[in-house]
Design an enzyme around this catalytic site. Sequence first.
Site, PDB file in Angstrom:
ATOM      1  N   LYS A 185      41.857  33.986  32.846  1.00 46.08           N
ATOM      2  CA  LYS A 185      42.876  33.376  33.694  1.00 46.08           C
ATOM      3  C   LYS A 185      42.317  32.173  34.454  1.00 46.08           C
ATOM      4  O   LYS A 185      43.000  31.144  34.601  1.00 46.08           O
ATOM      5  CB  LYS A 185      43.437  34.420  34.663  1.00 46.08           C
ATOM      6  CG  LYS A 185      44.274  35.490  33.962  1.00 46.08           C
ATOM      7  CD  LYS A 185      44.568  36.672  34.848  1.00 46.08           C
ATOM      8  CE  LYS A 185      45.329  37.761  34.098  1.00 46.08           C
ATOM      9  NZ  LYS A 185      45.507  38.995  34.864  1.00 46.08           N
ATOM     10  N   GLN A 239      43.822  41.611  40.478  1.00 46.15           N
ATOM     11  CA  GLN A 239      43.640  42.190  39.146  1.00 46.15           C
ATOM     12  C   GLN A 239      43.698  43.710  39.243  1.00 46.15           C
ATOM     13  O   GLN A 239      43.016  44.318  40.073  1.00 46.15           O
ATOM     14  CB  GLN A 239      42.298  41.743  38.558  1.00 46.15           C
ATOM     15  CG  GLN A 239      42.015  42.278  37.172  1.00 46.15           C
ATOM     16  CD  GLN A 239      43.010  41.766  36.142  1.00 46.15           C
ATOM     17  OE1 GLN A 239      43.385  40.609  36.159  1.00 46.15           O
ATOM     18  NE2 GLN A 239      43.435  42.638  35.240  1.00 46.15           N
ATOM     19  N   ASP A 255      52.254  36.652  40.789  1.00 42.72           N
ATOM     20  CA  ASP A 255      52.186  37.672  39.741  1.00 42.72           C
ATOM     21  C   ASP A 255      53.403  38.597  39.782  1.00 42.72           C
ATOM     22  O   ASP A 255      53.559  39.460  38.925  1.00 42.72           O
ATOM     23  CB  ASP A 255      50.896  38.487  39.887  1.00 42.72           C
ATOM     24  CG  ASP A 255      50.475  39.181  38.603  1.00 42.72           C
ATOM     25  OD1 ASP A 255      50.899  38.738  37.523  1.00 42.72           O
ATOM     26  OD2 ASP A 255      49.720  40.162  38.672  1.00 42.72           O
TER      27      ASP A 255
END
Length: 289
Positions: A60, A104, A127
């Site tokens: 990412k 994450q 996200d």
Amino acid sequence: MSQTTSPTARLMDGSALARQMVEEAAERAAALAARTGRAPCLATVLVGDDPASITYVRMKRNRCAKAGVRSRHIALPADTTTAQLVDTIGELSDDSGVHGILLQHPVGPHIDERAAFEAIAPEKDVDGVTAHSFAAMSLGMDGFASCTPGGIVRLLDHYDVDLTGRHAVVVGRSAILGKPVGMLLLGRNATVTYCHSRTTDLAAHTREADVLIAAVGRPRFLHGDQLKPGAVVIDAGYNPGNVGDVDFPSAAAVASLITPVPGGVGPMTIATLLTQTVDAATRQLGAAG
């Protein structure tokens, strides 16, 4: 692509569309930096040293660099507590130099992951993992979509899949994939059925699906004989051995459109993350610019 499809199904190339999205995000990021003197910045937070998570975060961050998005990485030890993680995310939420935050996951069983997600400021939840973002997706309000569901809808749009009146079956009910993708499809006027591991006679439901979203997290869980002929099949699973939740050869012989694994949903997830990071920075810096 490592997989071969029968003449029945057309492949939905997520990699190609993702490249286009990243190029567009890069152009917008450069224009924003030229106008405001500040480039979009994504903060990534990783707890522990899980190899897969480290690889995902590195990937990412590399994509960020290609899109002209700065990245700031915070690596925390595996014994980090919920309170410490919440404090770290709270500091990033208050930092005007950070425009998007990615935690994450998974973060470890000793951490309250939901509490950590909710520490992300809504305007920086690129996200799409907070309750605020889920409500926005469900109610059609302004906000950020969960990245994988958002990428799936973009892919369906790209291939001109009209969802109005279509029966969409979602196999999976996770908070960041199954549930939100159903809300997005419902917002496009699809009729949505949720299924999961405890659904009785799953095949009876999947055989009625015009659009099938496989997000159950089990390798080759769904097969061609469980599909409606001509269905659009979106495989959102990724399992060891580069296989999805759908048995590709048998499904491709029945479907009209199908995503490969890899090269389908995965690239779209990252491209959506970058696009939404640029969106977030544009909103936060727009007034200043």
